[in-house]
Design a protein around this motif. Structure first.
Motif, PDB file in Angstrom:
ATOM      1  N   ALA A  78       4.194   3.620   0.007  1.00 55.47           N
ATOM      2  CA  ALA A  78       4.063   4.065   1.395  1.00 55.47           C
ATOM      3  C   ALA A  78       3.446   5.460   1.463  1.00 55.47           C
ATOM      4  O   ALA A  78       2.631   5.753   2.351  1.00 55.47           O
ATOM      5  N   ALA A  79       3.816   6.333   0.521  1.00 58.87           N
ATOM      6  CA  ALA A  79       3.283   7.702   0.526  1.00 58.87           C
ATOM      7  C   ALA A  79       1.764   7.706   0.363  1.00 58.87           C
ATOM      8  O   ALA A  79       1.061   8.491   1.012  1.00 58.87           O
ATOM      9  N   LEU A  80       1.242   6.849  -0.501  1.00 58.17           N
ATOM     10  CA  LEU A  80      -0.209   6.761  -0.688  1.00 58.17           C
ATOM     11  C   LEU A  80      -0.892   6.331   0.611  1.00 58.17           C
ATOM     12  O   LEU A  80      -1.953   6.854   0.973  1.00 58.17           O
ATOM     13  N   CYS A  81      -0.271   5.383   1.323  1.00 61.18           N
ATOM     14  CA  CYS A  81      -0.848   4.925   2.595  1.00 61.18           C
ATOM     15  C   CYS A  81      -0.803   6.028   3.640  1.00 61.18           C
ATOM     16  O   CYS A  81      -1.760   6.223   4.398  1.00 61.18           O
ATOM     17  N   TYR A  82       0.303   6.764   3.692  1.00 57.74           N
ATOM     18  CA  TYR A  82       0.388   7.915   4.595  1.00 57.74           C
ATOM     19  C   TYR A  82      -0.695   8.932   4.257  1.00 57.74           C
ATOM     20  O   TYR A  82      -1.314   9.525   5.141  1.00 57.74           O
ATOM     21  N   ALA A 294      -0.376  17.447   0.276  1.00 58.57           N
ATOM     22  CA  ALA A 294       1.020  17.833   0.476  1.00 58.57           C
ATOM     23  C   ALA A 294       1.942  16.632   0.374  1.00 58.57           C
ATOM     24  O   ALA A 294       3.055  16.737  -0.156  1.00 58.57           O
ATOM     25  N   VAL A 295       1.509  15.476   0.893  1.00 53.54           N
ATOM     26  CA  VAL A 295       2.322  14.262   0.797  1.00 53.54           C
ATOM     27  C   VAL A 295       2.592  13.918  -0.662  1.00 53.54           C
ATOM     28  O   VAL A 295       3.744  13.709  -1.079  1.00 53.54           O
ATOM     29  N   VAL A 454      -1.208  -1.911  -3.787  1.00 60.62           N
ATOM     30  CA  VAL A 454      -0.290  -0.877  -3.314  1.00 60.62           C
ATOM     31  C   VAL A 454       0.281  -1.206  -1.937  1.00 60.62           C
ATOM     32  O   VAL A 454       1.501  -1.140  -1.713  1.00 60.62           O
ATOM     33  N   ALA A 455      -0.585  -1.565  -0.974  1.00 64.25           N
ATOM     34  CA  ALA A 455      -0.104  -1.832   0.387  1.00 64.25           C
ATOM     35  C   ALA A 455       0.875  -3.011   0.432  1.00 64.25           C
ATOM     36  O   ALA A 455       1.949  -2.900   1.037  1.00 64.25           O
ATOM     37  N   PRO A 456       0.551  -4.171  -0.183  1.00 59.06           N
ATOM     38  CA  PRO A 456       1.530  -5.268  -0.172  1.00 59.06           C
ATOM     39  C   PRO A 456       2.847  -4.907  -0.855  1.00 59.06           C
ATOM     40  O   PRO A 456       3.917  -5.339  -0.411  1.00 59.06           O
ATOM     41  N   LEU A 457       2.798  -4.108  -1.937  1.00 63.30           N
ATOM     42  CA  LEU A 457       4.036  -3.696  -2.593  1.00 63.30           C
ATOM     43  C   LEU A 457       4.884  -2.828  -1.667  1.00 63.30           C
ATOM     44  O   LEU A 457       6.111  -2.974  -1.609  1.00 63.30           O
TER      45      LEU A 457
END
Length: 504
Positions: A78-82, A294-295, A454-457
């Motif tokens: 989720a952090a990568l998507c953010y 920063a994320v 990544v997104a599906p996980l």
């Protein structure tokens, strides 16, 4: 039907980027390290000071370090998507704004309404826990509050007053005897909620400097735990690293690899908080570059420290002795380092305030973004000309969280905290994946690697954790959502800035 068609209205990425370029009244004063401090402040708190030891004792044993690792991997998706969204759409509102760009106005409303409650309740839960630490320190100095001011109401008292209120309007009947403990109000929890709101109402850089100082103190305490504790580790305490599975008469069990997974589900809620920094996008000096960095920086630092503290704690004391509310202090006291145990407790009291700061800032900025879009009254989007902050929604949140923290038992509040954030994670992962297909040519300051994995996980991990939440959580969540839909269809859909009938 024409009116209902408005629920699919979307703000284009170009519109959102244009909003970011316009003056909103918010002041661009936050650099990379201040943004990272907000993220670290939101992540590191009770996870290190309480959950690491408790989950070692109750579920995972020394393998609680693996629980944190698994939870961190799920949260990292989720952090990568953010991070991709934050670098592309540097606008206040975080997941609410991202949903508006991809999934439409109704979904954006649901996310925003959802996160307003979740962030506010995180503040209330942490304030209640913070109050407990403060009272321990006060007691060590010989100061004791009156009994009625020490704690929130018990479950029985809360249900009694709720029954009394419903009976007066004829919704329930019968008599419920008053509980023995009587009326109580957690003065310290309510006071710290209001104090943080007042701090956030001042200039953003003042609050950010205070928060950065608090995070530095907190990190120093964590590094002291690792730096000193490593010399007291007894490797025998790590064997077996994954204790054998134990199943009780009720069919419930712990330890074994199932215990590691259970521990991961619990501590997952200690490894998000980085999303709060993305709500401050319009207060960042260089949002396209700094937000995504920063994320990832805040989550990376937090995960290294979580795993290190887990290994040290289970190395210096048998995991069965780490089940207390102050497990880190208890571990050092057990090896004769009482002075360090007291210092850690004091640092925990100081450090946990940064969690309050991060989540209240996030809630206020989401309210600001929704007010600016017309989905909430414009009152929410008015910025103080003197301080450059959305003072009104911030103080409103301070009053609300103060009442919740002062009145309600922590068990009742904590049950509602998790489902909204996990729902937001699902929608952010889905939205960034969908936008990559819809508009692959958009300029992205950061791109999620292996998006198709990544997104599906991220979606699957969040759905798995939601499925494990108790039924009462879903019932209360649906009540809050029903109230939100009444507000949206009664006000937001007609006053939206994207409504063609709305004057601009």
């Amino acid at each position: 039907m024409t009116k209902l068609a408005g629920i699919w209205r979307r703000k284009s990425v170009a519109q959102l980027q244009a909003d970011a370029g316009q003056s909103s009244g918010l002041r661009r004063v936050l650099g990379l390290w201040q943004l990272a401090a907000i993220g670290i402040g939101g992540i590191i708190g009770v996870g290190i000071f309480v959950l690491a030891g408790q989950q070692a004792a109750s579920n995972a044993g020394p393998a609680v370090a693996l629980s944190f690792l698994l939870a961190g991997l799920g949260s990292a998706c989720a952090a990568l998507c953010y991070a991709e969204f934050a670098g592309m759409i540097p606008v206040s509102g975080s997941a609410y704004t991202y949903g508006y760009a991809v999934l439409g106005e109704l979904v954006a409303w649901i996310i925003g309404w959802d996160l307003l409650l979740e962030y506010a309740l995180v503040v209330a839960v942490v304030a209640i826990g913070w109050s407990g630490y403060v009272q321990v320190l006060l007691a060590s100095a010989g100061v004791t509050l009156p009994v009625w001011a020490q704690h929130s109401m018990s479950d029985a008292t809360m249900h009694y007053y709720l029954h009394q209120g419903l009976a007066r309007i004829g919704l329930v009947h019968g008599v419920v005897p008053p509980p023995a403990d009587g009326y109580r109000f957690n003065v310290i929890a309510a006071g710290v909620s209001i104090a943080v709101a007042l701090l956030l109402s001042l200039k953003t850089e003042w609050g950010a400097r205070f928060n950065t100082l608090v995070v530095v103190i907190k990190l120093a305490a964590v590094l002291a735990v690792v730096g000193v504790g490593v010399f007291y580790i007894h490797p025998a305490n790590w064997h077996p690293f994954v204790p054998a599975r134990i199943v009780g008469a009720d069919g419930m069990g712990h330890f074994g690899w199932q215990g590691v997974l259970t521990g991961a589900s619990v501590v997952f809620f200690a490894v998000f908080g980085y999303d709060t920094l993305t709500t401050a996008a319009e207060e960042a000096r260089n949002p396209q570059r700094d937000l995504s960095l920063a994320v990832m920086l805040s989550l990376g630092v937090a995960m290294v420290l979580y795993i290190a503290v887990s290994l040290v704690l289970t190395g210096i004391a048998p995991y069965s002795q780490l089940g207390g509310d102050a497990s880190v202090s208890d571990a050092f006291r057990s090896i004769g380092l009482g002075w360090l145990a007291t210092a850690i407790a004091a640092a925990a009291v100081i450090g946990v305030t940064s969690v309050l700061f991060a989540f209240m800032l996030g809630a206020a900025r989401i309210g600001f973004a929704m007010g600016r879009d017309g989905l909430l009254p414009a009152w929410f989007a008015r910025v103080s000309p003197r301080f450059g902050t959305p003072v009104r929604p911030t103080l409103l949140l301070g009053g609300f969280t103060g009442l919740v923290a002062g009145l309600l038992p922590i068990s009742e509040v904590a049950e509602l905290v998790n489902i909204g954030t996990l729902s937001a994670f699902i929608l952010v992962c889905a939205a960034v994946w969908l936008l990559r297909h819809r508009q692959p040519g958009l300029t992205r300051g950061f791109r999620v690697p292996a998006m198709a994995l990544v997104a599906p996980l991220g979606i699957a991990f969040s759905m798995l954790l939601i499925a494990g939440l108790p039924r009462i959580t879903f019932e209360r969540f649906l009540i809050w959502m029903a109230l939100g839909l009444l507000v949206y269809f009664g006000y937001g859909i007609r006053h939206s800035r994207l409504n063609p009938d709305q004057a601009t």
